[in-house]
Design an enzyme around this catalytic site. Structure first.
Site, PDB file in Angstrom:
ATOM      1  N   GLN A  43      -5.001  -1.734   9.271  1.00 23.24           N
ATOM      2  CA  GLN A  43      -4.863  -3.062   8.679  1.00 23.24           C
ATOM      3  C   GLN A  43      -5.437  -4.129   9.619  1.00 23.24           C
ATOM      4  O   GLN A  43      -5.150  -4.145  10.807  1.00 23.24           O
ATOM      5  CB  GLN A  43      -3.371  -3.333   8.388  1.00 23.24           C
TER       6      GLN A  43
ATOM      7  N   LYS B  85       0.840  -1.198   0.000  1.00 21.51           N
ATOM      8  CA  LYS B  85       0.000   0.000   0.000  1.00 21.51           C
ATOM      9  C   LYS B  85       0.882   1.258   0.000  1.00 21.51           C
ATOM     10  O   LYS B  85       0.586   2.240  -0.689  1.00 21.51           O
ATOM     11  CB  LYS B  85      -0.958  -0.025   1.212  1.00 21.51           C
TER      12      LYS B  85
ATOM     13  N   ASP C  59     -11.365   2.138   3.334  1.00 20.09           N
ATOM     14  CA  ASP C  59     -11.659   0.706   3.157  1.00 20.09           C
ATOM     15  C   ASP C  59     -13.153   0.479   2.916  1.00 20.09           C
ATOM     16  O   ASP C  59     -13.559  -0.604   2.527  1.00 20.09           O
ATOM     17  CB  ASP C  59     -11.289  -0.067   4.433  1.00 20.09           C
TER      18      ASP C  59
HETATM   19  N1  GUN Z   1      -6.898  -7.175   5.806  1.00 20.58           N
HETATM   20  C1  GUN Z   1      -7.111  -7.943   4.720  1.00 20.58           C
HETATM   21  N2  GUN Z   1      -7.626  -7.205   3.705  1.00 20.58           N
HETATM   22  C2  GUN Z   1      -7.753  -5.947   4.175  1.00 20.58           C
HETATM   23  C3  GUN Z   1      -8.218  -4.745   3.596  1.00 20.58           C
HETATM   24  O1  GUN Z   1      -8.640  -4.672   2.428  1.00 20.58           O
HETATM   25  N3  GUN Z   1      -8.174  -3.663   4.412  1.00 20.58           N
HETATM   26  C4  GUN Z   1      -7.730  -3.705   5.693  1.00 20.58           C
HETATM   27  N4  GUN Z   1      -7.751  -2.582   6.413  1.00 20.58           N
HETATM   28  N5  GUN Z   1      -7.299  -4.814   6.261  1.00 20.58           N
HETATM   29  C5  GUN Z   1      -7.298  -5.930   5.501  1.00 20.58           C
END
Ligand code: GUN
Length: 283
Positions: free
Chosen positions: A96, A52, A119
Site C-alpha cells: 500500500q 481490500k 497493482d
Molecule cells: N495508494 C492509493 N491507491 C493505491 C493503489 O491502488 N494501490 C496501492 N498499492 N497503493 C495505493
C-alpha cells in the site's frame, strides 16, 4: 436528468463473477492468496487495506496482511517482498502506498515480481499497458472502463479529458481510453484554460486530488463525468474532485463519491489476483 453510475452495483457484479471462479477452483482444492503490506499508520491507507481484505473474504481469497511499523527499513521491506515472491502459494503482492519518506517507493515496486504485481505498477507491467498487451490492468482506470462498459457508454471517437497525470491513475487512464479509441487529452496543474478544454469533453475523468475542483462551468451539457477523487470538504465530509451538487444536472452520467470509482478499484484488484493465479498456474 442525469443517471448515477453505481460503483457498488458494478463492483458487486465483478466480484460475484470472481467468487464463482474461486468456488470452482476451491472444489479442486485450489486456493488464491493476496499478500497485502502496509507500512506505518496512515489512516486512509488503513481504511483501503481493510476494504481490500473484506473484498478478499467476499470472493473467497486468502488475504495475508503484513502490517509493519514506520521504522521499517527499505531493505527489511524488500526482504519481505523477496520471501513473498518466492512463495508458490502467494499469487498477488500489494504494497500500500504511500510509504514512509525513508523508503524509496520505486525500489519497492521494482522488487515485486511482475507476475505477482496485481497493482500493475512495475515498469514491466506499465510497459505492457502502453503497448496494449497487458496481463494486469491498472486497477482504478480498469474499474472506470468496467463501469463505462456496464452502462453501455461507448467512448470510441469521443473527446475525453483526464485531469491528472499520476502514474496510478491519470497516465494509465489515458492509455485505456486511447485503447478504446477515444480522443484523449491529459490536463494537469500547468494546463492553460482548463475550463475551455474540459467544456469540450464528452467524457471527463477527474483525478486531481482537490475537493470539488471541477465546477459546473467546466462541463459540457450531457457529459459523462467520472470522479476518481477522495477528499474531505470544509466540513470534514467525504467528497470527490467534482462539485457533484452543482455539476450533476449538466451530466448524462456521473459517479458519486463515495460509492463510485472506489469500490471498482478493489473489484479490479480481485480480478488481477485471479489473473495472477491463472498466469502462475498456466490456466
Ligand atoms: N495508494 C492509493 N491507491 C493505491 C493503489 O491502488 N494501490 C496501492 N498499492 N497503493 C495505493
Amino acid at each position: 436528468m442525469y443517471k448515477l453510475i453505481d460503483g457498488k452495483e458494478v463492483s458487486k457484479s465483478v466480484k460475484d463473477r470472481i467468487k464463482a471462479q474461486t468456488e470452482l477452483l476451491a472444489k479442486e482444492g485450489k486456493k488464491i492468496t493476496l499478500a497485502v503490506i502496509i507500512v506505518g499508520n496512515d489512516s486512509a491507507s488503513r481504511v483501503y487495506v481493510n476494504n481490500k481484505k473484506k473484498a478478499c473474504e467476499y470472493v473467497g481469497f486468502i488475504s495475508e496482511e503484513y502490517a509493519l511499523p514506520d521504522t521499517t527499513t527499505q531493505s527489511e521491506l524488500i526482504s519481505l517482498i523477496n520471501e513473498l515472491n518466492d512463495r508458490a502459494d502467494v499469487n498477488g503482492i500489494l504494497c500500500q502506498l504511500p510509504l514512509p519518506k525513508t523508503i524509496d517507493e520505486k525500489a519497492v515496486i521494482a522488487a515485486i515480481s511482475p507476475k505477482k504485481d496485481v497493482d500493475a505498477f512495475s515498469a514491466y507491467n506499465v510497459g505492457k499497458i502502453m503497448i496494449g498487451d497487458y496481463d494486469f490492468l491498472p486497477c482504478t482506470p480498469a474499474g472506470v472502463m468496467e463501469m463505462l462498459k456496464f452502462y453501455n457508454i461507448d467512448v470510441e471517437g469521443k473527446n475525453s479529458v483526464v485531469i491528472g497525470r499520476s502514474n496510478i491513475v491519470g497516465k494509465p487512464m489515458s492509455m485505456l481510453l486511447l485503447h478504446s479509441n477515444a480522443t484523449v487529452s491529459i490536463a494537469h496543474s500547468r494546463t492553460k484554460n482548463l475550463a475551455e478544454l474540459t467544456k469540450g469533453a464528452d467524457i471527463l475523468v477527474a483525478a486531481v486530488g482537490k475537493a470539488k475542483f471541477v465546477t459546473a462551468d467546466m462541463i459540457k451539457d450531457g457529459a459523462v463525468v467520472i470522479d476518481v477523487g477522495m477528499n474531505r470538504d470544509e466540513n470534514g465530509k467525504l467528497c470527490g474532485d467534482v462539485d457533484f451538487d452543482n455539476v450533476c444536472d449538466k451530466c448524462s452520467y456521473i459517479t458519486p463519491v463515495p460509492g463510485g470509482v472506489g469500490p471498482m478499484t478493489i473489484a479490479m484488484l480481485m480480478q488481477n489476483t485471479l489473473k495472477a493465479y491463472y498466469l502462475q498456474n498456466n490456466c
